[in-house]
Design an enzyme around this catalytic site. Structure first.
Site, mmCIF file in Angstrom:
data_model
loop_
_atom_site.group_PDB
_atom_site.id
_atom_site.type_symbol
_atom_site.label_atom_id
_atom_site.label_comp_id
_atom_site.label_asym_id
_atom_site.label_seq_id
_atom_site.Cartn_x
_atom_site.Cartn_y
_atom_site.Cartn_z
ATOM 1 N N ASP A 604 24.410 26.565 17.536
ATOM 2 C CA ASP A 604 25.524 25.925 16.854
ATOM 3 C C ASP A 604 26.753 26.157 17.733
ATOM 4 O OD1 ASP A 604 27.133 24.787 14.825
ATOM 5 O OD2 ASP A 604 27.583 26.781 14.071
ATOM 6 N N ASP A 606 30.630 25.747 16.544
ATOM 7 C CA ASP A 606 31.780 26.343 15.860
ATOM 8 C C ASP A 606 31.414 27.706 15.273
ATOM 9 O OD1 ASP A 606 32.634 23.849 16.490
ATOM 10 O OD2 ASP A 606 33.303 23.290 14.485
#
Length: 817
Positions: A604, A606
């Site tokens: 991922d 963020d």
């Protein structure tokens, strides 16, 4: 293990460092009590190391003196007396051994004779090389080969080729000759070479090693060609003049030969294993039968096939080589160098598998310049051919190899392994404890032991702080005489024989599990004591430990065995409770071959690769931060789903200049600590890396470029082509939780690996599907909902911690080519 390493010495003066030394059956109770004594005495732990093999164990702990040493020593003696182990507190001693570390791997289908160890040590001592560690295969699998790993300290200037083959032109023996004479296979390499098989490894095989027959002899036999005219079998195998012998013979015999090829035992398994780990494979042969090499290469999945061919005209051999420059003979070293260079693989990660029929000079060149050259003892010299020995020599154990064998369906050309078990011979262990190492130690210690004795296993564990444990496992019939011999020689070497081990002491069985513990900036004695107390509560046996961090004692990995009938799920719950109570990271996983075959990592973005949430950063610049935050909080409460929350937040950006917004965000990206270090190490290991983000593609592309990722997927904001302003909508498919999962599977398929060979790292609820789908899903500094469902959790704000979960220590990551 180097316990009193240069980092400890740099941080503290030698006089301030003490060492706890424990010998005997080091149970979880012993270790827990030792840690408790150190905690009560307020001693700081600089390192902790345990090893256990069927009751013969050792515990070394480097500690910084704080409280009363006399009080601690008294307490340790009490613990030792209660638990039947030898425990003491001693001043740490600087090592007298200085040099480079080399590794010797021995494999055999039989027990190792004492004379083999004595003769190897005699040769090593002639070159002032000392054995600093011996570790047997602790996996406990039945039916596999016996294996010993020896670590050596070699003085500067030592040449591996001289150790392995003997001095050039001299009559002195090398290690290979001794091992082969005792029916053992042997490999030798520097420890910094090939620390781990991976996607940046290259393995080249000779054709003769892959087949269960002398292919030239078979061809000559089919054609009725006699080699008795001065050309012996070895000369024919080396291709010296065989082309003339085939002149005028029908080339159709080669096609018949291909149709009945028989592969060497373990050849298909070995190539399957190496391909699964991402290795590039090559077939390099001097036997000029290209159709044979092509058939073997296709069957075994070779990426390169390098061999010449015989010229054929009108269906018969002409007696000449085919192609241009027929007088040119390719050198093996040149071929390996060129192929590795083409694949951008460091020469230290190149493995060559071949017998010893090359000229002496070329053998030495290969040994000195490449990662590992495995010269298998030729068939017909008293050693059965089993190419799975290559996997043992490259670091795998019996359980891992057996697991690979079970995963790969047998075809009609392979025989199922013999699973019948012969009655186990009764054995007796003899453990010695001492404080010094020197070249020739084994040749002196074993001088009075009958040379006909055999070793079921042998183990040596030592630390630079001065503690040494030697454990020999003899067959019962020769154990008494061997014990007397060791007793007679041990005193003069500064060793003492420990009391005989009781039957049933610390007998581990069943699968091995890994417990990885991390606490920054350092693992405190209070935290360590809580972990060890949990082990004691659950009756866990620690088989070995490995320090994962380089300087401070901040990460350690325990290889453990659970008691019979114990549920791993329940033990995992105990560790989670300990993790929360001590506020440290603890992961628990089964030690399987899957850990070594990971090939794809998906992140991922963020709050994982970077510390910001991109939508929040865009909102700040656009002046809609409060409104976006309100929507985000509603989504967190479950009032609106991911897709709807994204739609509403993107709408608030309408009318803003896309280039200005993203330029500002990209200029202020804050990467998570350890992100660059992790990705650099993974790329050097040959992993394929991807970022799959619910954020936005311009930032994901920036992250991809900086970290060297292979793939980047994220949402795309629609831009008005005429004005360059955001329309408040997305363009193309939205990266939802299920799309993340689908992209993970798609990348794995493109890279030719299973989902079990993937790793996923994320922090949010939208990462949960891909975390569950991957072979290793890591919740990184994640939301509570994610931590509750994730199998692995890392709450230390350092992404490089993920390396520890796949068995790569900080020092190993820095040594990667």
């Amino acid at each position: 293990p180097v316990l009193l390493d240069k980092h400890s010495r740099a941080r503290f003066p030698m006089a301030a460092i003490m060492q706890v030394r424990g010998f005997g059956p080091i149970t979880a109770t012993v270790a827990s009590n030792v840690a408790n004594a150190l905690k009560e005495a307020k001693f700081e732990v600089l390192d902790w190391w345990q090893f256990q093999h069927h009751g013969a164990g050792v515990l070394f702990a480097q500690v910084k003196a704080a409280g009363s040493q006399d009080t601690l020593k008294k307490k340790l003696l009490e613990v030792g007396k209660q638990c039947g182990v030898d425990l003491d507190l001693c001043p740490a001693q600087a090592s007298t051994l200085v040099g480079d570390e080399a590794l010797v791997t021995l494999t055999s289908s039989e027990d190792f004779p004492v004379s083999l160890l004595v003769e190897l040590d005699t040769i090593l001592s002639e070159h002032q090389c000392a054995i600093t560690k011996i570790e047997p295969d602790l996996s406990g699998a039945e039916g596999g080969l016996k294996k010993l790993l020896l670590k050596l300290c070699c003085p500067a200037g030592t040449r591996l080729s001289t150790l392995f083959l003997g001095a050039p032109g001299a009559s002195s023996k090398g290690l290979r000759e001794v091992a082969w004479r005792h029916q053992a296979q042997i490999a030798l390499r520097w420890s910094e070479h090939l620390p781990l098989l991976n996607g940046k490894s290259f393995a080249a095989f000779g054709l003769s090693e892959l087949l269960d027959e002398d292919i030239l002899a078979e061809l000559f036999k089919d054609l009725g060609v006699s080699t008795s005219n001065g050309k012996d079998r070895l000369q024919a195998k080396k291709m010296e003049g065989h082309e003339a012998l085939l002149k005028g013979k029908s080339a159709s015999a080669v096609a018949k030969l291909v149709s009945k090829l028989k592969y060497a035992k373990g050849a298909k398994l070995t190539c399957y294993a190496l391909k699964r780990m991402g290795c590039t494979l090559a077939l390099v042969s001097e036997i000029a039968l290209k159709s044979v090499a092509d058939a073997v290469g296709k069957e075994l999945g070779m990426d390169y096939i390098n061999t010449r061919d015989m010229e054929v005209k009108d269906g018969v051999f002409t007696g000449e080589y085919a192609g241009e420059l027929t007088d040119v003979k390719f050198r093996n070293a040149d071929l390996l160098n060129i192929m590795a260079g083409r694949e951008k693989i460091d020469l230290r990660n190149v493995v060559g598998v071949g017998v010893s029929d090359l000229p002496d000079e070329e053998q030495r060149e290969l040994l000195e310049n490449f990662g590992q050259i495995l010269q298998l003892k030729p068939v017909g010299t008293g050693c059965s051919k089993d190419l799975s020995a290559v996997l043992y020599m490259l670091g795998m154990n019996s359980v891992e190899i057996d697991s690979l064998r079970k995963r790969r369906p047998l075809d009609q050309s392979e025989a199922a392994p013999n699973t019948s078990k012969a009655p186990a011979a009764k054995r007796r262990k003899v453990q010695l404890a001492g404080a010094k190492l020197a070249p020739g130690l084994y040749s002196r210690l074993l001088a009075a032991v009958p040379k006909t004795s055999t070793l079921g296993s042998v183990s040596q564990q030592s630390s630079e702080g001065g503690g040494v444990s030697l454990t020999f496992e003899f067959e019962e019939a020769s154990a008494e005489a061997a014990s007397r011999g060791l007793s007679a020689s041990s005193g003069s070497e500064g060793y003492k024989m420990l009391p005989a081990l009781k039957e049933g002491s610390c007998t581990s069985s069943g699968p091995v599990y890994l417990v990885t513990v991390v606490q920054q900036p350092a693992l405190t004695i209070a935290s360590l004591e809580q972990v060890l107390a949990t082990f004691d509560k659950c009756k866990v046996e620690v088989l070995r430990t490995q320090k994962m961090t380089k300087a401070a004692f901040a990460g350690v990995q325990f290889s453990i065995s659970l008691p019979a009938g114990s549920a791993p799920e329940q033990f995992s719950k105990e560790l989670i409770a300990t993790s929360k109570a001590a506020q440290i990271d603890i992961s628990f996983q089964k030690d399987t071959i899957d850990r070594l075959t990971k090939r794809v990592v998906v992140f991922d973005m963020d709050s994982t690769l970077i510390q910001q949430e991109v939508i929040d950063e865009l909102a700040k610049i656009a002046g809609v931060e409060t409104a976006v935050k309100t929507i985000t909080e509603a989504a967190m409460r479950g009032e609106i789903d991911f897709f709807e929350s994204l739609k509403q937040r993107v709408a608030l950006l309408k009318g803003h200049n896309a280039e200005k917004l993203f330029s500002a965000v990209k200029a202020n990206i804050i990467f998570t600590p350890g992100a660059k270090k992790l990705c650099t190490a993974l790329k050097r290991l040959g992993f394929k890396l991807a970022v799959i983000s619910g954020g936005f593609l311009p930032v994901a592309k920036e992250v991809q470029a900086y970290l060297g990722l292979d793939y980047a997927f994220a949402n795309t904001l629609e831009v008005d082509e005429a004005t360059g302003l955001l329309t408040g909508k997305t363009f193309g498919p939205v990266v939802t939780p299920q799309r993340k999962r689908a992209l993970l599977a798609t990348i794995a398929g493109i890279e030719g690996c299973d989902l079990a060979q993937t790793i996923a790292v994320g922090d949010g609820a939208n990462d949960i599907p891909m975390l569950h789908a991957s072979g290793l899903g890591v919740a990184f500094c994640a939301k509570p909902k994610v931590q509750d469902v994730a199998e692995f959790r890392v709450n230390t704000l350092d992404l490089s911690t993920v390396l520890y979960l796949i068995g790569i220590s900080e020092e190993a990551s820095e040594r990667l080519p």
